[in-house]
Scaffold this motif. Structure first.
Motif, mmCIF file in Angstrom:
data_model
loop_
_atom_site.group_PDB
_atom_site.id
_atom_site.type_symbol
_atom_site.label_atom_id
_atom_site.label_comp_id
_atom_site.label_asym_id
_atom_site.label_seq_id
_atom_site.Cartn_x
_atom_site.Cartn_y
_atom_site.Cartn_z
ATOM 1 N N SER A 1 20.124 -8.684 4.325
ATOM 2 C CA SER A 1 18.534 -9.754 4.651
ATOM 3 C C SER A 1 17.770 -8.566 3.981
ATOM 4 O O SER A 1 16.263 -9.351 4.927
ATOM 5 C CB SER A 1 18.688 -10.539 5.340
ATOM 6 N N PHE A 2 17.774 -6.686 3.876
ATOM 7 C CA PHE A 2 16.640 -5.535 4.098
ATOM 8 C C PHE A 2 15.389 -6.605 3.043
ATOM 9 O O PHE A 2 14.217 -6.441 3.383
ATOM 10 C CB PHE A 2 17.215 -4.322 3.808
ATOM 11 N N GLY A 3 16.258 -6.737 1.758
ATOM 12 C CA GLY A 3 15.185 -7.563 0.734
ATOM 13 C C GLY A 3 13.717 -9.117 1.327
ATOM 14 O O GLY A 3 12.981 -8.493 1.883
ATOM 15 N N GLU A 4 14.576 -9.914 2.157
ATOM 16 C CA GLU A 4 13.887 -10.881 2.693
ATOM 17 C C GLU A 4 13.148 -10.168 4.030
ATOM 18 O O GLU A 4 11.805 -10.935 4.001
ATOM 19 C CB GLU A 4 14.433 -11.959 2.961
ATOM 20 N N SER A 5 12.811 -9.024 4.425
ATOM 21 C CA SER A 5 12.876 -9.013 5.488
ATOM 22 C C SER A 5 11.634 -7.450 5.187
ATOM 23 O O SER A 5 9.958 -7.776 5.942
ATOM 24 C CB SER A 5 13.257 -7.691 6.582
ATOM 25 N N PHE A 6 11.920 -7.417 4.367
ATOM 26 C CA PHE A 6 10.294 -5.995 3.483
ATOM 27 C C PHE A 6 9.199 -7.585 3.072
ATOM 28 O O PHE A 6 8.364 -7.506 3.314
ATOM 29 C CB PHE A 6 10.746 -6.019 2.067
ATOM 30 N N ALA A 7 9.997 -8.737 2.937
ATOM 31 C CA ALA A 7 8.787 -9.706 1.124
ATOM 32 C C ALA A 7 7.968 -9.891 2.868
ATOM 33 O O ALA A 7 7.213 -10.738 2.426
ATOM 34 C CB ALA A 7 9.634 -10.639 0.925
ATOM 35 N N ARG A 8 8.589 -10.715 3.831
ATOM 36 C CA ARG A 8 8.209 -11.344 4.696
ATOM 37 C C ARG A 8 7.315 -9.848 5.364
ATOM 38 O O ARG A 8 5.812 -11.435 6.004
ATOM 39 C CB ARG A 8 9.192 -11.675 6.003
ATOM 40 N N ALA A 9 7.275 -9.022 5.819
ATOM 41 C CA ALA A 9 6.110 -8.110 6.301
ATOM 42 C C ALA A 9 4.978 -7.797 5.184
ATOM 43 O O ALA A 9 4.370 -6.994 6.077
ATOM 44 C CB ALA A 9 7.077 -7.069 6.859
ATOM 45 N N HIS A 10 4.929 -7.965 4.767
ATOM 46 C CA HIS A 10 4.278 -7.345 3.387
ATOM 47 C C HIS A 10 4.103 -8.367 1.448
ATOM 48 O O HIS A 10 5.301 -9.297 1.866
ATOM 49 C CB HIS A 10 5.235 -5.890 2.037
ATOM 50 N N VAL A 11 3.059 -8.394 1.762
ATOM 51 C CA VAL A 11 2.687 -9.138 0.886
ATOM 52 C C VAL A 11 3.192 -8.575 -0.732
ATOM 53 O O VAL A 11 3.565 -7.366 -1.973
ATOM 54 C CB VAL A 11 1.389 -9.529 -0.532
ATOM 55 N N VAL A 12 4.352 -9.812 -1.558
ATOM 56 C CA VAL A 12 4.807 -9.184 -2.541
ATOM 57 C C VAL A 12 4.641 -10.092 -3.787
ATOM 58 O O VAL A 12 4.715 -10.854 -3.297
ATOM 59 C CB VAL A 12 6.703 -8.754 -2.830
ATOM 60 N N ALA A 13 4.182 -9.256 -4.761
ATOM 61 C CA ALA A 13 4.037 -9.864 -6.082
ATOM 62 C C ALA A 13 5.237 -10.140 -6.997
ATOM 63 O O ALA A 13 6.612 -9.269 -6.248
ATOM 64 C CB ALA A 13 2.950 -8.710 -6.896
ATOM 65 N N SER A 14 5.645 -10.838 -8.156
ATOM 66 C CA SER A 14 6.504 -11.631 -8.707
ATOM 67 C C SER A 14 5.876 -11.058 -9.942
ATOM 68 O O SER A 14 5.586 -11.694 -10.803
ATOM 69 C CB SER A 14 6.591 -12.985 -8.564
ATOM 70 N N PRO A 15 6.943 -10.064 -10.994
ATOM 71 C CA PRO A 15 6.836 -10.348 -11.609
ATOM 72 C C PRO A 15 6.847 -11.132 -13.079
ATOM 73 O O PRO A 15 8.110 -12.209 -12.486
ATOM 74 C CB PRO A 15 7.858 -8.300 -12.799
ATOM 75 N N GLU A 16 6.306 -11.379 -14.142
ATOM 76 C CA GLU A 16 6.811 -12.326 -15.699
ATOM 77 C C GLU A 16 6.195 -11.446 -16.558
ATOM 78 O O GLU A 16 6.050 -10.362 -16.786
ATOM 79 C CB GLU A 16 5.430 -13.409 -15.482
ATOM 80 N N ARG A 17 7.980 -12.460 -17.461
ATOM 81 C CA ARG A 17 8.419 -11.484 -18.344
ATOM 82 C C ARG A 17 7.947 -11.923 -19.722
ATOM 83 O O ARG A 17 7.782 -13.360 -19.437
ATOM 84 C CB ARG A 17 10.145 -11.381 -18.268
ATOM 85 N N PHE A 18 7.608 -11.522 -20.290
ATOM 86 C CA PHE A 18 7.176 -12.095 -21.940
ATOM 87 C C PHE A 18 7.481 -11.051 -22.929
ATOM 88 O O PHE A 18 8.191 -10.112 -22.580
ATOM 89 C CB PHE A 18 5.248 -12.163 -21.807
ATOM 90 N N THR A 19 7.216 -11.496 -24.323
ATOM 91 C CA THR A 19 7.102 -11.372 -25.454
ATOM 92 C C THR A 19 6.501 -10.855 -26.588
ATOM 93 O O THR A 19 5.988 -11.766 -26.495
ATOM 94 C CB THR A 19 8.639 -11.758 -25.895
ATOM 95 N N ARG B 1 1.002 -0.998 0.101
ATOM 96 C CA ARG B 1 -0.189 0.315 -0.215
ATOM 97 C C ARG B 1 0.449 1.485 0.398
ATOM 98 O O ARG B 1 2.269 1.248 0.303
ATOM 99 C CB ARG B 1 -1.153 0.261 0.777
ATOM 100 N N PRO B 2 0.748 2.344 -0.139
ATOM 101 C CA PRO B 2 1.052 3.552 -0.876
ATOM 102 C C PRO B 2 1.827 3.849 0.842
ATOM 103 O O PRO B 2 2.882 4.031 1.244
ATOM 104 C CB PRO B 2 0.353 4.912 -0.424
ATOM 105 N N ASP B 3 1.360 3.798 2.345
ATOM 106 C CA ASP B 3 1.957 4.356 3.148
ATOM 107 C C ASP B 3 3.259 2.661 3.430
ATOM 108 O O ASP B 3 3.802 3.582 3.972
ATOM 109 C CB ASP B 3 0.611 3.504 4.968
ATOM 110 N N ASP B 4 3.065 2.524 2.636
ATOM 111 C CA ASP B 4 4.013 1.366 3.514
ATOM 112 C C ASP B 4 5.994 1.443 2.373
ATOM 113 O O ASP B 4 6.408 1.036 3.272
ATOM 114 C CB ASP B 4 3.952 -0.312 1.820
ATOM 115 N N LEU B 5 5.194 2.545 1.854
ATOM 116 C CA LEU B 5 6.611 2.962 1.354
ATOM 117 C C LEU B 5 7.231 3.634 2.368
ATOM 118 O O LEU B 5 8.816 3.904 2.466
ATOM 119 C CB LEU B 5 6.327 4.434 0.847
ATOM 120 N N GLY B 6 7.286 3.481 3.521
ATOM 121 C CA GLY B 6 8.006 4.050 4.873
ATOM 122 C C GLY B 6 8.934 3.627 5.332
ATOM 123 O O GLY B 6 9.130 3.017 6.117
ATOM 124 N N ASP B 7 8.117 1.818 4.617
ATOM 125 C CA ASP B 7 9.506 0.742 4.918
ATOM 126 C C ASP B 7 9.980 0.456 4.143
ATOM 127 O O ASP B 7 10.900 -0.628 4.334
ATOM 128 C CB ASP B 7 8.002 -0.729 5.188
#
Length: 651
Positions: A371-389, A2-8
């Protein structure tokens, strides 16, 4: 998200390896929404992992730019305890209290220790204190402008604040006297000190017509300053010098502002023979990603390390003096910062679903340090992009990505937002992007791509949108094959992901050149139900009078000036087609934007409002072109909320 999660969010950057190769210093930055500021600290980690990464500075003063002393026992850094100005600090690694060796009324841009460890050389703006002493603009004297290059976005006035080289005793002796090493109405940048301390190299445009030459050269001065000696000459730009360990060569970054866009290249000067050559020209990749703020090439035992744009990725590459290029760090990620010393390589890397973290590479073995990336992902729902052509109308393959709403229900279709990057010579790719996560978290299918004009796919791909009047490599102009590519991406996404995309609810959003394409698109098709253009270039003619890069940017692309061919500038301007726009449009702009001045949004808003179109205009006070990346934390959150509110009402 969410927008407020920018603070994290946590940003890891500017890694610097100690000369002995045993430790790495780096900067950790995060937004403080309550204070509406950024907090940054210098951290230190051991290379072998025996001691975990820990903060080295308190971080109350926005600490940045850590630089190790030659003996690896001290770190110099820049602190910002006040709203303006900077302090140059030196701290012993063993934990003694930091020593302030200089206070500067402006920012300190870069710094380097002399090889003997006795002095620190830094670059900073030298302003006329008599002019800037009054706190109110109305109390200051008039400003005389006699150059085309007189201000810079996110920096402000440069005509009376030229940037120069200075040095100071590293231990605070000599009563803290700062020596000026360069002078004149020029912009000096980059610090490269020869290993024996006998000379300093830097880059600058120092001809009498420097503002119209569009060229930058490498210069050399003695350790006490003096008349700069040019080491390069020509019409192109030679920047970011880096001295070889044996003192014989200077590496640099080569670019050409006369003929945009070209791949930046890594070059080298042989100081014994005076020969210059480009080492990476056969690579056909941009070796100077400017939106990534790529650093200078760094020498290690195998050659020169550098970052590059490569099909949506930012690998770390190495080139030898024979021109052989090898990949040092790759994968589906982007290397956003790096350094090398003592046989150790440190780098920061991010991926589509992870924030950036610090890694080290020793003897071919990679280890994650933070491990900042891992910590953020545990605390927030993060979506994974998919590449296509996608395949464009003329058969050109176009890289694209899709991010599904993380809480998408099977069988339900969602509105889609086509995001368009700025530049145009830049690229989207395998990195964490908070805006896409917020859009997906709000229930939108997010699609983004690299149409022609983007970097990362070779010179021909990037130069395809040069103007038809260009003398060299004429193209089809802006809003041509890039438009076709983006429409092909939309068609391909709808076809491939019909289970999740509602083709009746399409939105388009972009900033800068992406804002240009957004307003161009809705002036040429009505298939989008809503649009948002941020910091957009909409009128090429007026942009050529008001932008801080007006002297070279559009002429470099179009091959002609707005004075010589105003009709061609009008033809490629979205405002020309305002009567054809029926799509509801939200215009977002910063009032202090010098890159795409706010009059660009004002122009289109007045035209559309006057004809009764559905258009809204939101202005952010005190912000520059960099609002979405480095604007005030509260404005960044507010911006995200405004965008989501707009698409909720119109999609």
């Amino acid at each position: 998200m969410r927008p407020d999660d920018l603070g994290d969010l946590v940003d890891v950057g500017d890694p610097r390896v100690s000369p002995d190769g045993r430790h790495v210093a780096f900067v950790v930055t995060s937004p403080d929404l309550a204070a509406n500021e950024y907090r940054s600290q210098v951290w230190v980690a051991s290379i072998d992992g025996a001691v975990p990464a820990i903060p080295f500075t308190e971080g109350r003063a926005r600490d940045a730019r850590p630089r190790w002393s030659p003996d690896s026992e001290s770190i110099a850094y820049v602190a910002h305890p006040d709203e303006t100005g900077a302090r140059l600090m030196v701290a012993d690694v063993e934990g003694d209290a930091p020593l302030e060796i200089a206070a500067w009324p402006d920012d300190i841009d870069d710094l380097a220790w002399t090889p003997d460890g006795t002095r620190i050389v830094f670059t900073a703006r030298a302003r006329d204190e008599d002019r800037y002493a009054p706190s109110k603009d109305r109390d200051r004297p008039a400003r005389r402008v006699d150059r085309l290059a007189y201000r810079l976005d996110s920096v402000g006035w440069t005509i009376d604040r030229p940037r120069h080289l200075f040095d100071i005793a590293a231990d605070g002796s000599d009563d803290g006297v700062v020596r000026r090493l360069t002078d004149g109405p020029y912009e000096d940048a980059g610090i490269a000190i020869t290993p024996d301390g006998s000379a300093i190299a830097f880059s600058a445009a120092r001809t009498s017509t420097w503002d119209t030459d569009l060229a930058t050269d490498i210069y050399r001065i003695g350790p006490s300053g003096g008349e700069p000696e040019p080491l390069t000459r020509g019409l192109e730009s030679h920047t970011s010098p880096s001295w070889s360990p044996d003192g014989r060569h200077i590496a640099y970054v080569w670019t050409d502002r006369h003929s945009l866009s070209r791949n930046g290249q890594i070059g080298v000067i042989d100081l014994e023979t005076g020969d210059r050559r480009l080492l990476t020209s056969t690579l056909d990749r941009n070796c100077a990603p400017y939106l990534m703020r790529a650093r200078e090439p760094v020498w290690d035992a195998g050659g020169l390390l550098f970052q590059a744009d490569d099909a949506g990725r930012f690998p770390l590459l190495r080139v030898g003096l024979d021109g052989t290029v090898v990949r040092v760090v790759g994968g589906d990620r982007m290397v956003t910062g790096f350094d090398a010393a003592g046989g150790t390589i440190a780098f920061v890397a991010t991926s589509g679903d992870r924030l950036g973290d610090l890694y080290v590479l020793v003897e071919g073995r990679e280890r994650r340090v933070t491990s900042f990336g891992e910590s953020f992902a545990r605390a927030h729902v993060v979506a994974s992009p998919e590449r296509f052509t996608a395949t464009s109308a003329d058969g050109t393959p176009i890289d694209a990505w899709i991010v599904r709403p993380p809480a998408a229900d099977p069988g339900e279709r969602y509105p889609m937002l086509l995001n368009i990057h700025g530049g145009p010579f830049s690229q989207y790719g395998d990195r964490f992007f908070d805006e896409f996560q917020v859009q997906a978290g709000a229930g939108y299918v997010v699609v983004y791509s690299n149409p022609r004009g983007s970097s990362g796919y070779g010179d021909a791909f990037g130069r395809a949108i040069r103007g038809p009047a260009a003398e060299h490599d004429p193209g089809t102009g802006w809003g041509s094959v890039d438009y076709a590519d983006l429409m092909a991406v939309v068609d391909s996404a709808i076809d491939r992901y019909a289970d999740v995309i509602d083709p009746e609810r399409l939105g388009v959003i972009g900033g800068s050149y992406g804002g240009y394409m957004t307003t161009w698109i809705i002036g040429h098709t009505d298939r989008f139900r809503s649009a948002c253009a941020e910091r957009a270039l909409t009128n090429m003619v007026t942009f050529s009078h008001t932008s801080d890069i007006a002297s070279f940017f559009l002429p470099g692309y179009l091959g002609t000036s707005h004075l010589d061919d105003p009709d061609e500038y009008a033809r490629q301007s979205p405002v020309t087609y305002f009567r054809l726009i029926t799509t509801p449009l939200l215009l977002l702009h910063s009032e202090n934007d010098l890159r795409c001045p706010v009059e660009q949004a004002e122009d289109l808003f007045v035209r559309l409002k006057s004809k009764g179109a559905q258009v809204e205009f939101v202005r952010f006070p005190g912000e520059s072109h960099e609002l979405s990346r480095s604007g005030s934390p509260r404005h960044r959150v507010e911006r995200l909320r405004i965008i989501l509110d707009w698409f909720a009402r119109t999609l």
